[in-house]
Design an enzyme around this catalytic site. Structure first.
Site, PDB file in Angstrom:
ATOM      1  N   HIS A  31     -52.149  72.144 141.883  1.00 48.05           N
ATOM      2  CA  HIS A  31     -52.447  73.346 142.687  1.00 48.05           C
ATOM      3  C   HIS A  31     -51.993  74.642 141.992  1.00 48.05           C
ATOM      4  O   HIS A  31     -52.823  75.551 141.810  1.00 48.05           O
ATOM      5  CB  HIS A  31     -51.853  73.161 144.086  1.00 48.05           C
ATOM      6  N   HIS A  57     -45.716  80.023 142.034  1.00 49.83           N
ATOM      7  CA  HIS A  57     -45.764  80.663 143.354  1.00 49.83           C
ATOM      8  C   HIS A  57     -45.185  79.823 144.491  1.00 49.83           C
ATOM      9  O   HIS A  57     -44.725  80.375 145.491  1.00 49.83           O
ATOM     10  CB  HIS A  57     -47.198  81.098 143.704  1.00 49.83           C
ATOM     11  N   ASP A  58     -45.193  78.493 144.378  1.00 49.80           N
ATOM     12  CA  ASP A  58     -44.657  77.658 145.463  1.00 49.80           C
ATOM     13  C   ASP A  58     -43.278  77.081 145.144  1.00 49.80           C
ATOM     14  O   ASP A  58     -42.781  76.238 145.898  1.00 49.80           O
ATOM     15  CB  ASP A  58     -45.641  76.510 145.778  1.00 49.80           C
ATOM     16  N   GLU A  61     -40.635  78.352 147.821  1.00 54.17           N
ATOM     17  CA  GLU A  61     -40.987  77.876 149.166  1.00 54.17           C
ATOM     18  C   GLU A  61     -40.840  76.359 149.302  1.00 54.17           C
ATOM     19  O   GLU A  61     -40.408  75.856 150.335  1.00 54.17           O
ATOM     20  CB  GLU A  61     -42.429  78.286 149.474  1.00 54.17           C
ATOM     21  N   ASP A  62     -41.183  75.625 148.278  1.00 50.17           N
ATOM     22  CA  ASP A  62     -41.315  74.167 148.429  1.00 50.17           C
ATOM     23  C   ASP A  62     -40.354  73.324 147.594  1.00 50.17           C
ATOM     24  O   ASP A  62     -40.448  72.094 147.626  1.00 50.17           O
ATOM     25  CB  ASP A  62     -42.759  73.739 148.086  1.00 50.17           C
ATOM     26  N   ASP A 118     -54.342  81.803 145.718  1.00 46.88           N
ATOM     27  CA  ASP A 118     -53.807  80.714 146.552  1.00 46.88           C
ATOM     28  C   ASP A 118     -54.790  80.383 147.680  1.00 46.88           C
ATOM     29  O   ASP A 118     -55.084  79.208 147.959  1.00 46.88           O
ATOM     30  CB  ASP A 118     -52.457  81.162 147.122  1.00 46.88           C
TER      31      ASP A 118
END
Ligand code: NDP
Ligand code: ZN
Length: 172
Positions: A31, A57-58, A61-62, A118
């Site tokens: 992704h 980018h994630d 957050e993840d 995204d």
């Protein structure tokens, strides 16, 4: 180029035990790489900081990645872009989704490009390899929410926005 490859290696390591929500449980790293590919090869974005932030980018957050870790490895500018596209996970999901719509017009141009990419990639995933057990209604709601976010990002990159509009046309 070397920093972009470093970011891919960093994100691959951070996401190494994660999978996407599609039936095949695809490797998560597909992704973030897809975002960078859309930006570079479908929209002609060549700004290194934007491509690196897309790959990362994630991570906050993840994964266990912190903003200060990104700052020390990739610098202040990239850490700031990633933070701008990071939801506050302490908030309930509905509130996070509402805040994405509210904040979209206020984020930096670089963050808008990452967020557009995204949403493009996630719409393609919902259309072609949706999370398992998502009803038609839920997939349609996801498309509508993504469009509401993107409508607040418009005016930064007409070509990238056209790529989004094409993805949106595949609304289930
Ligand atoms: P999620 O936020 O839980 O899942 C969507 C996110 O998962 C994407 O934004 C993407 O985020 C990531 N993702 C991973 N794999 C895929 C994939 N194959 N395709 C697409 N996205 C993928 O779901 P919702 O967006 O629906 O958000 C939850 C909200 O939905 C809540 O507000 C909740 O109240 C509501 N809800 C609605 C239901 C319904 O039937 N309508 C049922 C349950 C909850 P990333 O880019 O960060 O990886
Ligand atoms: Zn994402």
């Amino acid at each position: 180029m070397n920093r972009l490859i470093q970011a891919i290696a960093f994100a691959a390591d951070k996401h190494r035990n994660q999978r996407r929500k599609d039936a095949d449980a695809s490797p998560y790293i597909n992704h973030p790489i897809a975002l960078a590919n859309v930006l570079a090869n479908e929209a002609g974005v060549d700004e290194e900081a934007v491509l690196i932030a897309a790959v990362l980018h994630d991570t906050i957050e993840d994964t266990d990645t912190t903003a200060s870790e990104l700052e020390s490895v990739f610098g202040e500018e990239i850490a700031a872009i990633v933070l701008e596209v990071t939801d506050d996970k302490r908030l309930p999901k509905g509130e996070r989704k509402r805040l994405q719509i509210e904040h979209a017009p206020t984020i930096s141009r670089s963050a808008k490009l990452v967020k557009l990419a995204d949403k493009i990639c996630n719409l393609r995933d919902v259309a072609d390899s949706s999370p398992v057990q998502w009803s038609l209604e839920r997939r349609q709601e996801y498309f509508e929410w993504a469009k509401a976010v993107v409508d607040g990002l418009r005016g930064v990159h007409p070509l990238l926005e056209a790529v989004f509009d094409r993805a949106y046309r595949n609304k289930p």
